[in-house]
Design a protein around this motif. Structure first.
Motif, PDB file in Angstrom:
ATOM      1  N   UNK A   1     -33.407  60.290  52.262  1.00  0.00           N
ATOM      2  CA  UNK A   1     -32.296  60.294  53.213  1.00  0.00           C
ATOM      3  C   UNK A   1     -31.900  58.895  53.645  1.00  0.00           C
ATOM      4  N   UNK A   2     -30.597  58.754  53.931  1.00  0.00           N
ATOM      5  CA  UNK A   2     -30.103  57.554  54.581  1.00  0.00           C
ATOM      6  C   UNK A   2     -30.503  57.614  56.050  1.00  0.00           C
ATOM      7  N   UNK A   3     -30.716  56.450  56.656  1.00  0.00           N
ATOM      8  CA  UNK A   3     -31.059  56.424  58.072  1.00  0.00           C
ATOM      9  C   UNK A   3     -29.849  56.893  58.888  1.00  0.00           C
ATOM     10  N   UNK A   4     -30.120  57.842  59.781  1.00  0.00           N
ATOM     11  CA  UNK A   4     -29.054  58.355  60.634  1.00  0.00           C
ATOM     12  C   UNK A   4     -28.321  59.550  60.070  1.00  0.00           C
ATOM     13  N   UNK A   5     -28.773  60.054  58.917  1.00  0.00           N
ATOM     14  CA  UNK A   5     -28.098  61.200  58.304  1.00  0.00           C
ATOM     15  C   UNK A   5     -28.703  62.531  58.735  1.00  0.00           C
TER      16      UNK A   5
ATOM     17  N   UNK B   1     -33.972  66.740  47.206  1.00  0.00           N
ATOM     18  CA  UNK B   1     -32.728  66.705  47.979  1.00  0.00           C
ATOM     19  C   UNK B   1     -32.451  65.278  48.459  1.00  0.00           C
ATOM     20  N   UNK B   2     -31.174  64.880  48.451  1.00  0.00           N
ATOM     21  CA  UNK B   2     -30.775  63.608  49.061  1.00  0.00           C
ATOM     22  C   UNK B   2     -29.781  63.900  50.176  1.00  0.00           C
ATOM     23  N   UNK B   3     -30.081  63.393  51.380  1.00  0.00           N
ATOM     24  CA  UNK B   3     -29.229  63.607  52.557  1.00  0.00           C
ATOM     25  C   UNK B   3     -28.524  62.301  52.896  1.00  0.00           C
ATOM     26  N   UNK B   4     -27.204  62.367  53.049  1.00  0.00           N
ATOM     27  CA  UNK B   4     -26.437  61.174  53.406  1.00  0.00           C
ATOM     28  C   UNK B   4     -25.314  61.574  54.352  1.00  0.00           C
TER      29      UNK B   4
ATOM     30  N   UNK C   1     -23.865  65.874  52.267  1.00  0.00           N
ATOM     31  CA  UNK C   1     -23.229  64.952  53.203  1.00  0.00           C
ATOM     32  C   UNK C   1     -23.150  65.652  54.560  1.00  0.00           C
ATOM     33  N   UNK C   2     -23.981  65.213  55.505  1.00  0.00           N
ATOM     34  CA  UNK C   2     -24.078  65.902  56.793  1.00  0.00           C
ATOM     35  C   UNK C   2     -22.929  65.579  57.746  1.00  0.00           C
ATOM     36  N   UNK C   3     -21.976  64.787  57.289  1.00  0.00           N
ATOM     37  CA  UNK C   3     -20.776  64.588  58.102  1.00  0.00           C
ATOM     38  C   UNK C   3     -19.922  65.850  58.132  1.00  0.00           C
TER      39      UNK C   3
END
Length: 205
Positions: A9-13, A123-126, A181-183
């Motif tokens: 994961x990206x930081x803050x995602x 899984x990749x979270x961004x 993409x959690x946005x």
């Protein structure tokens, strides 16, 4: 049903939060800082050293997982640097978790360590930068004045750590079964989506 998942994961995602939700929904163990506890117990190295391993990762790729696999069998450990010993301690713990075939593992190159296990889902979270900034300030309590630098530095550290130890590129889509993409989705729905994917995906030998 296979119950082994890694989350990069990206930081803050929100990757850690989502990972914990997945573990709760599936009734399986959650491993983040818990890996540090197990690595400390296994290696005898100090907690402080292991916790900062990612931040001290080298940007050059001169040591890879193949070296770790050889050294983890007990050969040549006296010649390893501290950074290499740190990686091997966590590598061994992640391999042991993988043998149980269940659990949610956060970061630490777990997708690569377990790449030969057909039962694992990676899984990749961004998320968009502005949404990451808002989460860091409002949910994590980061300083608004320095949060952008923190996001940049932690993403760089994670990328360096991953790239250095795996000779692959952190965040590259080919390393993962799913990217979210959690946005554009809530943490709860992201966790539900991962569980649904694990329930319905095709597992290849």
């Amino acid at each position: 049903m296979n119950k082994l998942v890694t989350i990069s994961r990206e930081y803050g995602s929100g990757g850690r939060i989502i990972g914990r939700l997945v573990a709760e929904k599936m009734g399986i163990p959650f491993y983040d800082k818990e890996i540090i506890d197990l690595a400390v117990e296994k290696s005898g190295l100090s907690r402080e050293i292991i916790e900062t391993a990612e931040l001290r990762a080298k940007s050059s790729i001169s040591y890879s997982l193949s070296s770790a696999m050889a050294f983890s069998e007990g050969f040549g450990k006296e010649t390893l640097s501290m950074n290499e010993k740190l990686f091997i301690a966590q590598f061994d713990v992640i391999k042991q978790i993988g043998e149980t075939n269940e659990g949610v593992i956060i970061g630490r190159c777990a997708d690569y360590v377990l790449k030969d296990k057909p039962s694992v889902t990676n899984i990749f979270i961004h998320a968009e930068r502005e949404d990451r900034i808002n989460r860091c300030v409002n949910a994590y309590g980061d300083d608004p004045k320095t949060v952008e630098n923190k996001i940049r530095d932690l993403d760089k550290a994670r990328a360096n750590y991953y790239n250095y130890h795996t000779s692959q590129k952190w965040g590259y889509h080919g390393n993962y079964n799913m990217a979210i993409n959690t946005s554009y989705i809530t943490d709860e729905h992201a966790a539900e989506l991962i569980v649904q994917f694990m329930n319905t995906r095709i597992y290849k030998d």
